[in-house]
Design a protein around this motif. Structure first.
Motif, PDB file in Angstrom:
ATOM      1  N   ASP A 156      37.914  64.271  42.924  1.00  0.00           N
ATOM      2  CA  ASP A 156      37.837  65.178  41.779  1.00  0.00           C
ATOM      3  C   ASP A 156      39.202  65.747  41.415  1.00  0.00           C
ATOM      4  O   ASP A 156      39.398  66.242  40.306  1.00  0.00           O
ATOM      5  CB  ASP A 156      36.878  66.335  42.077  1.00  0.00           C
ATOM      6  N   SER A 157      40.146  65.685  42.359  1.00  0.00           N
ATOM      7  CA  SER A 157      41.495  66.191  42.098  1.00  0.00           C
ATOM      8  C   SER A 157      42.216  65.361  41.049  1.00  0.00           C
ATOM      9  O   SER A 157      43.157  65.839  40.409  1.00  0.00           O
ATOM     10  CB  SER A 157      42.314  66.185  43.391  1.00  0.00           C
ATOM     11  N   GLY A 158      41.822  64.104  40.895  1.00  0.00           N
ATOM     12  CA  GLY A 158      42.521  63.204  39.993  1.00  0.00           C
ATOM     13  C   GLY A 158      43.690  62.480  40.634  1.00  0.00           C
ATOM     14  O   GLY A 158      44.283  61.593  40.019  1.00  0.00           O
ATOM     15  N   LEU A 159      44.038  62.833  41.868  1.00  0.00           N
ATOM     16  CA  LEU A 159      45.124  62.139  42.562  1.00  0.00           C
ATOM     17  C   LEU A 159      44.640  60.768  43.006  1.00  0.00           C
ATOM     18  O   LEU A 159      43.690  60.653  43.774  1.00  0.00           O
ATOM     19  CB  LEU A 159      45.581  62.951  43.775  1.00  0.00           C
ATOM     20  N   GLU A 160      45.293  59.732  42.512  1.00  0.00           N
ATOM     21  CA  GLU A 160      44.890  58.370  42.843  1.00  0.00           C
ATOM     22  C   GLU A 160      45.829  57.721  43.853  1.00  0.00           C
ATOM     23  O   GLU A 160      45.388  56.968  44.723  1.00  0.00           O
ATOM     24  CB  GLU A 160      44.824  57.527  41.571  1.00  0.00           C
ATOM     25  N   ALA A 161      47.126  57.979  43.739  1.00  0.00           N
ATOM     26  CA  ALA A 161      48.089  57.402  44.672  1.00  0.00           C
ATOM     27  C   ALA A 161      49.348  58.250  44.662  1.00  0.00           C
ATOM     28  O   ALA A 161      49.606  58.997  43.712  1.00  0.00           O
ATOM     29  CB  ALA A 161      48.419  55.957  44.299  1.00  0.00           C
ATOM     30  N   ALA A 162      50.129  58.134  45.734  1.00  0.00           N
ATOM     31  CA  ALA A 162      51.373  58.900  45.837  1.00  0.00           C
ATOM     32  C   ALA A 162      52.406  58.083  46.585  1.00  0.00           C
ATOM     33  O   ALA A 162      52.085  57.411  47.575  1.00  0.00           O
ATOM     34  CB  ALA A 162      51.134  60.222  46.558  1.00  0.00           C
ATOM     35  N   GLN A 163      53.638  58.141  46.106  1.00  0.00           N
ATOM     36  CA  GLN A 163      54.752  57.568  46.857  1.00  0.00           C
ATOM     37  C   GLN A 163      55.323  58.674  47.723  1.00  0.00           C
ATOM     38  O   GLN A 163      55.705  59.734  47.218  1.00  0.00           O
ATOM     39  CB  GLN A 163      55.828  57.018  45.935  1.00  0.00           C
ATOM     40  N   VAL A 164      55.389  58.424  49.024  1.00  0.00           N
ATOM     41  CA  VAL A 164      55.762  59.478  49.957  1.00  0.00           C
ATOM     42  C   VAL A 164      56.888  59.017  50.871  1.00  0.00           C
ATOM     43  O   VAL A 164      57.109  57.819  51.070  1.00  0.00           O
ATOM     44  CB  VAL A 164      54.553  59.914  50.822  1.00  0.00           C
ATOM     45  N   LEU A 165      57.581  60.001  51.425  1.00  0.00           N
ATOM     46  CA  LEU A 165      58.508  59.778  52.528  1.00  0.00           C
ATOM     47  C   LEU A 165      57.862  60.389  53.756  1.00  0.00           C
ATOM     48  O   LEU A 165      57.622  61.602  53.799  1.00  0.00           O
ATOM     49  CB  LEU A 165      59.862  60.435  52.260  1.00  0.00           C
ATOM     50  N   LEU A 166      57.550  59.559  54.743  1.00  0.00           N
ATOM     51  CA  LEU A 166      56.933  60.040  55.969  1.00  0.00           C
ATOM     52  C   LEU A 166      57.978  60.695  56.865  1.00  0.00           C
ATOM     53  O   LEU A 166      59.185  60.537  56.662  1.00  0.00           O
ATOM     54  CB  LEU A 166      56.246  58.884  56.693  1.00  0.00           C
ATOM     55  N   ALA A 167      57.519  61.402  57.869  1.00  0.00           N
ATOM     56  CA  ALA A 167      58.420  62.166  58.729  1.00  0.00           C
ATOM     57  C   ALA A 167      59.427  61.286  59.453  1.00  0.00           C
ATOM     58  O   ALA A 167      60.526  61.740  59.785  1.00  0.00           O
ATOM     59  CB  ALA A 167      57.608  62.975  59.739  1.00  0.00           C
ATOM     60  N   ASP A 168      59.086  60.016  59.686  1.00  0.00           N
ATOM     61  CA  ASP A 168      60.010  59.124  60.398  1.00  0.00           C
ATOM     62  C   ASP A 168      60.998  58.433  59.466  1.00  0.00           C
ATOM     63  O   ASP A 168      61.801  57.609  59.907  1.00  0.00           O
ATOM     64  CB  ASP A 168      59.234  58.081  61.204  1.00  0.00           C
ATOM     65  N   GLY A 169      60.936  58.736  58.157  1.00  0.00           N
ATOM     66  CA  GLY A 169      61.880  58.169  57.206  1.00  0.00           C
ATOM     67  C   GLY A 169      61.374  56.969  56.440  1.00  0.00           C
ATOM     68  O   GLY A 169      62.113  56.405  55.629  1.00  0.00           O
ATOM     69  N   ALA A 170      60.130  56.563  56.649  1.00  0.00           N
ATOM     70  CA  ALA A 170      59.577  55.407  55.939  1.00  0.00           C
ATOM     71  C   ALA A 170      59.055  55.831  54.570  1.00  0.00           C
ATOM     72  O   ALA A 170      58.324  56.817  54.455  1.00  0.00           O
ATOM     73  CB  ALA A 170      58.452  54.772  56.751  1.00  0.00           C
ATOM     74  N   PHE A 171      59.449  55.085  53.524  1.00  0.00           N
ATOM     75  CA  PHE A 171      58.875  55.274  52.194  1.00  0.00           C
ATOM     76  C   PHE A 171      57.601  54.440  52.101  1.00  0.00           C
ATOM     77  O   PHE A 171      57.588  53.262  52.471  1.00  0.00           O
ATOM     78  CB  PHE A 171      59.854  54.817  51.106  1.00  0.00           C
TER      79      PHE A 171
END
Length: 307
Positions: A156-171
């Motif tokens: 319901d938030s409308g968030l479908e996908a996100a590009q993230v940087l994880l804590a270990d440095g991986a995109f």
């Protein structure tokens, strides 16, 4: 002159002191502006990075891991920032683009710093709408701070996908699994992360929490055990862990949003007040929150909202 600022006038000399060295190295590696905002000599370091490109955050996170500095993004809760640690605040105001809008499908891709008002302005005159919110608030900050999506209904938030940087440095790009998946996970660490999260989602406490009228935990582990949409199948989506996470799990730089038809009523949000943890009583929600945080960010790169 403040010790933390001297480095910017001596670009060829690196300080032996940890905080000035952190600021100097970040200023050399990042394209965006770095400001040392430490209030006085001897106080825990405070700095700000105006992010000019996503690689700036990659370099910042690497230095934060090396120096033990917290990486703080818009949407973080001030109470979660320990006064005794150094902080680096990320200013994403320059990452404010609306990158793509598919009016036929009702999806739009925005950078984290895109203001809510700019998004609504872009949707004016179309059959699509987004959530209410202050015009100047970045979309990313709104998603990271907003809670109250009903159990199993994070979609319901409308968030479908996100590009993230994880804590270990991986995109990585986090998004829906199954038939709706558009991109596989690229890194071993992300695959391991998602596998561990699915294991946590099988905890019997999660099934009990899904039956409650209000989601009782801080983190949305129900992202992996959602309720099915009308006429459809349940679609796990790790991107939904970002909802209400207050910037404590990963850095998110770009979002793909599914918009709401202008004729539909906005979703209802319902937030439960958390039990006072000073009582010493740990609830199942507290236990799961701590496990989710440890799974995403065992090294404490981001602030923590769990005790």
């Amino acid at each position: 002159m403040k010790p933390g600022r001297r480095a910017f006038f001596l670009p060829r000399m690196l300080s032996d002191s940890p905080w000035p060295a952190f600021c100097q190295r970040l200023a050399r590696m990042a394209r965006g502006q770095v400001s040392d905002e430490t209030p006085q000599a001897g106080a825990p370091g405070r700095a700000r990075l105006v992010v000019a490109r996503e690689e700036d955050v990659y370099h910042a996170a690497a230095l934060c891991r090396e120096f033990g500095v917290l990486l703080v993004q818009p949407g973080a809760r001030e109470a979660a920032l320990p006064a005794e640690r150094g902080w680096l605040r990320l200013d994403t105001s320059q990452l404010a683009a609306i990158e793509a809008f598919d009016e036929r499908s009702g999806t739009i891709v925005v950078q984290a710093g895109c203001p809510m008002g700019a998004l609504r302005e872009r949707l004016a005159g179309t059959p699509w709408r987004w959530h209410a919110g202050a015009d100047l608030e970045p979309v990313g900050a709104w998603l990271l701070r907003t809670r109250g999506w009903l159990p199993g209904r994070c979609r319901d938030s409308g968030l479908e996908a996100a590009q993230v940087l994880l804590a270990d440095g991986a995109f990585e790009q986090l998004g829906p699994f199954g038939a709706e998946s558009t991109q596989p996970l690229r890194s071993t660490s992300a695959s391991r992360l998602v596998s561990d999260l699915f294991q946590l989602a099988s905890d019997s406490a999660v099934a009990a929490m899904l039956e409650l009228p209000v989601w009782p935990a801080g983190y949305r582990i129900d992202a992996l055990v959602p309720r099915a949409a009308t006429g459809g199948e349940p679609v796990p989506n790790p991107a939904h862990f970002l909802l209400g996470s207050e910037g404590t799990l990963a850095w998110a730089g770009r979002f793909r949003l599914r918009l709401r038809d202008a004729g539909e009523a906005p979703p209802v949000l319902s937030v439960q007040e958390r039990e006072d943890r000073a009582s010493g009583r740990e609830t199942p929600a507290d236990r799961l929150d701590a496990m989710v945080k440890a799974t995403f960010d065992a090294g404490g790169v981001f602030p923590s909202s769990v005790v």
